[in-house]
Scaffold this motif. Structure first.
Motif, mmCIF file in Angstrom:
data_model
loop_
_atom_site.group_PDB
_atom_site.id
_atom_site.type_symbol
_atom_site.label_atom_id
_atom_site.label_comp_id
_atom_site.label_asym_id
_atom_site.label_seq_id
_atom_site.Cartn_x
_atom_site.Cartn_y
_atom_site.Cartn_z
ATOM 1 N N UNK A 188 -53.675 17.103 18.887
ATOM 2 C CA UNK A 188 -53.542 17.045 17.438
ATOM 3 C C UNK A 188 -52.901 18.353 16.990
ATOM 4 N N UNK A 189 -51.585 18.364 17.032
ATOM 5 C CA UNK A 189 -50.809 19.554 16.676
ATOM 6 C C UNK A 189 -49.679 19.150 15.732
ATOM 7 N N UNK A 190 -50.018 18.747 14.509
ATOM 8 C CA UNK A 190 -48.975 18.217 13.622
ATOM 9 C C UNK A 190 -47.906 19.225 13.239
ATOM 10 N N UNK A 229 -32.204 18.035 16.830
ATOM 11 C CA UNK A 229 -31.965 18.537 15.480
ATOM 12 C C UNK A 229 -32.667 17.652 14.441
ATOM 13 N N UNK A 230 -32.531 16.351 14.625
ATOM 14 C CA UNK A 230 -33.208 15.412 13.725
ATOM 15 C C UNK A 230 -34.726 15.568 13.821
ATOM 16 N N UNK A 231 -35.213 15.715 15.032
ATOM 17 C CA UNK A 231 -36.651 15.896 15.239
ATOM 18 C C UNK A 231 -37.142 17.138 14.507
ATOM 19 N N UNK A 232 -36.389 18.227 14.610
ATOM 20 C CA UNK A 232 -36.773 19.473 13.943
ATOM 21 C C UNK A 232 -36.757 19.326 12.423
ATOM 22 N N UNK A 233 -35.811 18.557 11.913
ATOM 23 C CA UNK A 233 -35.728 18.354 10.473
ATOM 24 C C UNK A 233 -36.957 17.620 9.943
ATOM 25 N N UNK A 234 -37.361 16.568 10.657
ATOM 26 C CA UNK A 234 -38.547 15.832 10.228
ATOM 27 C C UNK A 234 -39.784 16.730 10.340
ATOM 28 N N UNK A 235 -39.837 17.517 11.405
ATOM 29 C CA UNK A 235 -40.972 18.423 11.579
ATOM 30 C C UNK A 235 -41.087 19.407 10.418
ATOM 31 N N UNK A 236 -39.953 19.894 9.945
ATOM 32 C CA UNK A 236 -39.983 20.827 8.818
ATOM 33 C C UNK A 236 -40.597 20.171 7.588
ATOM 34 N N UNK A 237 -40.237 18.929 7.330
ATOM 35 C CA UNK A 237 -40.829 18.210 6.197
ATOM 36 C C UNK A 237 -42.324 17.991 6.416
ATOM 37 N N UNK A 238 -42.690 17.611 7.630
ATOM 38 C CA UNK A 238 -44.096 17.349 7.925
ATOM 39 C C UNK A 238 -44.937 18.610 7.760
ATOM 40 N N UNK A 239 -44.446 19.723 8.261
ATOM 41 C CA UNK A 239 -45.177 20.985 8.132
ATOM 42 C C UNK A 239 -45.294 21.417 6.671
ATOM 43 N N UNK A 240 -44.241 21.204 5.911
ATOM 44 C CA UNK A 240 -44.276 21.543 4.485
ATOM 45 C C UNK A 240 -45.293 20.672 3.753
#
Length: 305
Positions: A188-190, A229-240
């Motif tokens: 569990x490391x969102x 790159x796409x994965x990182x973009x979604x991760x940025x939104x998720x973390x925010x």
């Protein structure tokens, strides 16, 4: 349903009525929403589901109806961990006759136990359970850490099949390196999903998935396509979004309730004594650019809890 080797397990919330009974329509809508976006595992009555705050009758109904609404589409795990052996045993007995795939047992909380006590505890529960047992390491809440040596000892038990680790990834990495594939390590490391997916960690679980199943689906697609790159973009939104939820003025579960209701999923996910969001807070959330992104393309009208 996902047919690849990635496992995305949503820790479901428990939607409640005004009387804090199970909101069946909310549960069905939540499960259907998740399945529609490729989620292939559920944890029912986990931390996100607030099992410890529910009536026993509500817990039983929650498991029964989750099995019904899931209809075998996704793996179904059920949280049963309580404060003692006998209390957890009773919860196992309450749920193990349903068509579930395993039980998830958090470390006993309220009192402190030695690692030797914990080994005895989990082994005794695994001996009596007719369902596969998964350990649940959440020291931030329980105050008790399952040490690496303890987990490796418990992994030898034939009915202990894995661990859900909500502690920092560095604490579970030695277990991943030491165990074979038969003992599952579910992380569990969102805030680190992009890094861990790119590194080959295949099993992920979190409660944030209930709010953004589309984003989790996009992360799976990006991983399979090796579109980092796409994965990182979604991760940025998720973390925010995670930061927004954990720093907002209202309690976390009340904020989640508002977002779920805005998704068209009814029910209250924040039992008393957690206060609901105010009207002003609700409008502030609705107008937030991240929440607008969460709700983008959702045709369903917002509902109230």
């Amino acid at each position: 349903m996902m047919t690849h080797s990635l496992k995305m397990i949503t820790a479901l919330g428990t939607p409640l009525t005004a009387e804090e009974d199970l909101h069946s329509a909310g549960l069905e809508a939540q499960i259907r929403d998740q399945l529609a976006h490729g989620i292939n595992g559920f944890l029912v009555a986990g931390t996100m589901g607030l099992m410890q705050l529910l009536k026993d009758s509500t817990c039983r109904q929650l498991v029964e109806q989750s099995v019904q609404f899931n209809a075998g589409h996704a793996e179904l795990l059920v949280g049963v961990g309580d404060t003692s052996f006998v209390r957890t045993r009773e919860r196992i007995r309450m749920v193990e006759d349903f068509a579930i795939d395993g039980i998830v047992v958090i470390s006993p909380y309220f009192l402190k136990y030695s690692q030797s006590d914990l080994i005895d505890y989990f082994e005794a529960l695994a001996d009596l359970s007719t369902r596969p047992v998964f350990l649940y390491d959440l020291p931030q809440t329980t105050g008790t850490k399952l040490e690496v040596e303890t987990v490796l000892q418990l992994a030898k038990h034939p009915n202990i099949r894995g661990i859900k680790c909500s502690d920092q990834f560095t604490t579970i990495r030695p277990v991943i390196d030491a165990v074979g594939e038969e003992f599952r390590v579910i992380v569990a490391q969102p805030n680190l999903m992009d890094v861990l997916l790119q590194a080959g960690v295949r099993e992920h679980l979190d409660g944030i998935y209930i709010v953004v199943p589309e984003w989790i689906e996009a992360m799976v697609e990006a991983t399979l396509a090796e579109d980092w790159n796409r994965l990182a973009q979604v991760q940025q939104d998720l973390s925010a979004l995670l930061k927004l939820l954990t720093t907002f003025s209202a309690p976390l579960f009340s904020t989640v309730t508002t977002l779920m209701n805005l998704r068209g999923i009814p029910g209250n996910f924040a039992p008393q004594p957690m206060r609901p969001v105010t009207a002003a807070e609700r409008e502030q959330l609705r107008a937030h650019p991240l929440v607008q992104k969460v709700l983008a393309g959702k045709p369903t009208s917002a509902v109230e809890a």
